[in-house]
Write a protein that holds these residues in place. Structure first.
Motif, PDB file in Angstrom:
ATOM      1  N   LYS A 211       0.823  -1.208   0.000  1.00 47.14           N
ATOM      2  CA  LYS A 211       0.000   0.000   0.000  1.00 47.14           C
ATOM      3  C   LYS A 211       0.859   1.260   0.000  1.00 47.14           C
ATOM      4  N   SER A 212       2.019   1.191   0.649  1.00 44.76           N
ATOM      5  CA  SER A 212       2.963   2.306   0.644  1.00 44.76           C
ATOM      6  C   SER A 212       4.378   1.741   0.680  1.00 44.76           C
ATOM      7  N   TRP A 213       5.333   2.547   0.202  1.00 43.84           N
ATOM      8  CA  TRP A 213       6.702   2.071   0.043  1.00 43.84           C
ATOM      9  C   TRP A 213       7.712   3.076   0.568  1.00 43.84           C
ATOM     10  N   LYS A 214       8.856   2.570   1.018  1.00 45.68           N
ATOM     11  CA  LYS A 214       9.985   3.406   1.409  1.00 45.68           C
ATOM     12  C   LYS A 214      11.240   2.866   0.735  1.00 45.68           C
ATOM     13  N   VAL A 215      12.283   3.677   0.702  1.00 46.03           N
ATOM     14  CA  VAL A 215      13.536   3.302   0.047  1.00 46.03           C
ATOM     15  C   VAL A 215      14.688   3.511   1.015  1.00 46.03           C
ATOM     16  N   SER A 216      15.591   2.531   1.100  1.00 51.58           N
ATOM     17  CA  SER A 216      16.770   2.658   1.945  1.00 51.58           C
ATOM     18  C   SER A 216      18.032   2.446   1.120  1.00 51.58           C
ATOM     19  N   GLU A 217      19.098   3.125   1.508  1.00 54.46           N
ATOM     20  CA  GLU A 217      20.387   2.990   0.852  1.00 54.46           C
ATOM     21  C   GLU A 217      21.146   1.813   1.454  1.00 54.46           C
TER      22      GLU A 217
END
Length: 350
Positions: A211-217
């Motif tokens: 439903k929602s997304w995040k991005v990590s390095e």
């Protein structure tokens, strides 16, 4: 690592790292020398499926003593199946790279295959396929018109729908996913993780079924076409590992592995207050946690070599010189099945 530390036990016998290297025997099979295998799924200690190039697939239910081999129907025979999944209710799904892209499904041990998805976009390229249970699954493909191709099923793979691009994070030009071992995506319960490569080596993740997304390095090698994360594995919804490197420079060992303990928000290749570094590996094609090890034990299939760690990847010991693209453990953790070029399949019993 102390030489006398016990890092794995067999039948109650304590083995040192050097003893493991001597004890771990690899039994190899070549059921089809005309296929390269980058997709493997292990059902139990004696049953394993694979998908390969030239439209090939196969399985054994007898620990490798005999193999059932097959070719998909006309029109699919030249495809390269690099993604495979077996659901808990024993439906098998395979997906190919390149266009047209197909997802095929069988529930009768390969006697017949049903086409459950097709995409003729010229940019079509499936990278990985994974199920979190018998109903919920994900298929990951390279970006099309700048948008991640992410398909979802909620009925065991009978029907697939694309996640709306508006809900997915933007990625950089050239950033994509590797189809090296069917491990560029993983899913546990309600959570999903996607590993990228190329100009960036990042993890895209969701804790609410997309439903929602995040991005990590991540600190892994990046910036070139064949650099980045080639394999991602989650032990549970918190503990995970990413690995890879540079496919064009496999001997470069710096920044080839990183660990997360918070569900993928932060990835580190250093531990504890003293900044103890993870012992880097040569290029990693596939990495997996040993089941029922509380996340401490890992196996890495490098090119070449199979490596083992019993301390969250801080140190590694090489246990075999063979090179494989991919591997999976049986759910019990007693058996690991490996697969690679020219139809080579290996079995290592723990």
């Amino acid at each position: 690592m102390k030489k006398n530390s016990c890092i794995l036990a067999f039948a109650g016998i304590c083995l040192t790292s050097s003893a493991i290297a001597q004890t771990k025997s690899l039994i190899t099979f070549t059921p089809d020398t005309a296929t390269n295998i980058r997709a493997i799924a292990v059902v139990n200690d004696s049953t394993v499926w694979f998908g390969g190039s030239n439209g090939s697939w196969g399985y054994t239910t007898t620990n490798g003593s005999d193999w059932k081999m097959g070719k998909t129907e006309l029109g699919w025979q030249n495809t390269d199946f690099r993604s495979i999944a077996v659901t808990p209710d024993n439906a098998v799904l395979i997906a190919n790279i390149a266009s047209p892209g197909y997802i095929l499904r069988t529930n009768d041990m390969g006697s017949s295959w049903r086409q459950v998805y097709k995409n003729e976009n010229k940019e079509q390229f499936f990278d990985a396929l994974v199920f979190s249970d018998d109903k919920n699954g994900w298929a990951l493909g390279d970006p099309q018109k700048g948008c991640i191709q992410l398909l979802k099923t909620v009925d065991g793979g009978l029907n697939w729908s694309a996640v709306d691009c508006a809900f997915l994070p933007k990625i950089e030009t050239g950033e994509a996913f590797f189809a090296s071992s069917n491990t560029s995506i993983d899913a546990k319960e309600r959570s999903v993780w996607i590993a990228t490569g190329g100009p960036k080596a990042r993890v895209i993740y969701s804790s609410n079924r997309g439903k929602s997304w995040k991005v990590s390095e991540t600190p892994l090698q990046q910036g070139e076409k064949m650099t980045g994360i080639f394999s991602l594995a989650m032990y549970n919804e918190k503990l995970g590992v990413v690995a890879g490197g540079n496919y064009d420079n496999k001997a470069k060992t710096d920044n080839t592995i990183a660990i997360s303990v918070d569900g993928g928000k932060i990835w580190k290749n250093k531990f504890d207050k003293h900044g103890q570094e993870i012992k880097d590996l040569p290029f990693v094609s596939c990495i997996q946690f040993v089941p029922k090890s509380k996340g401490k034990k890992l196996i890495a299939a490098c090119l070449p070599g199979i490596y083992y760690s019993d301390n969250y990847g801080r140190t590694w010991v090489k246990i075999n010189d063979e090179g494989f693209y991919t591997f999976r453990f049986s759910p019990s953790g007693k058996t690991a099945w490996f697969a690679g070029a020219k139809g080579k399949i290996g079995r290592m019993d723990f």
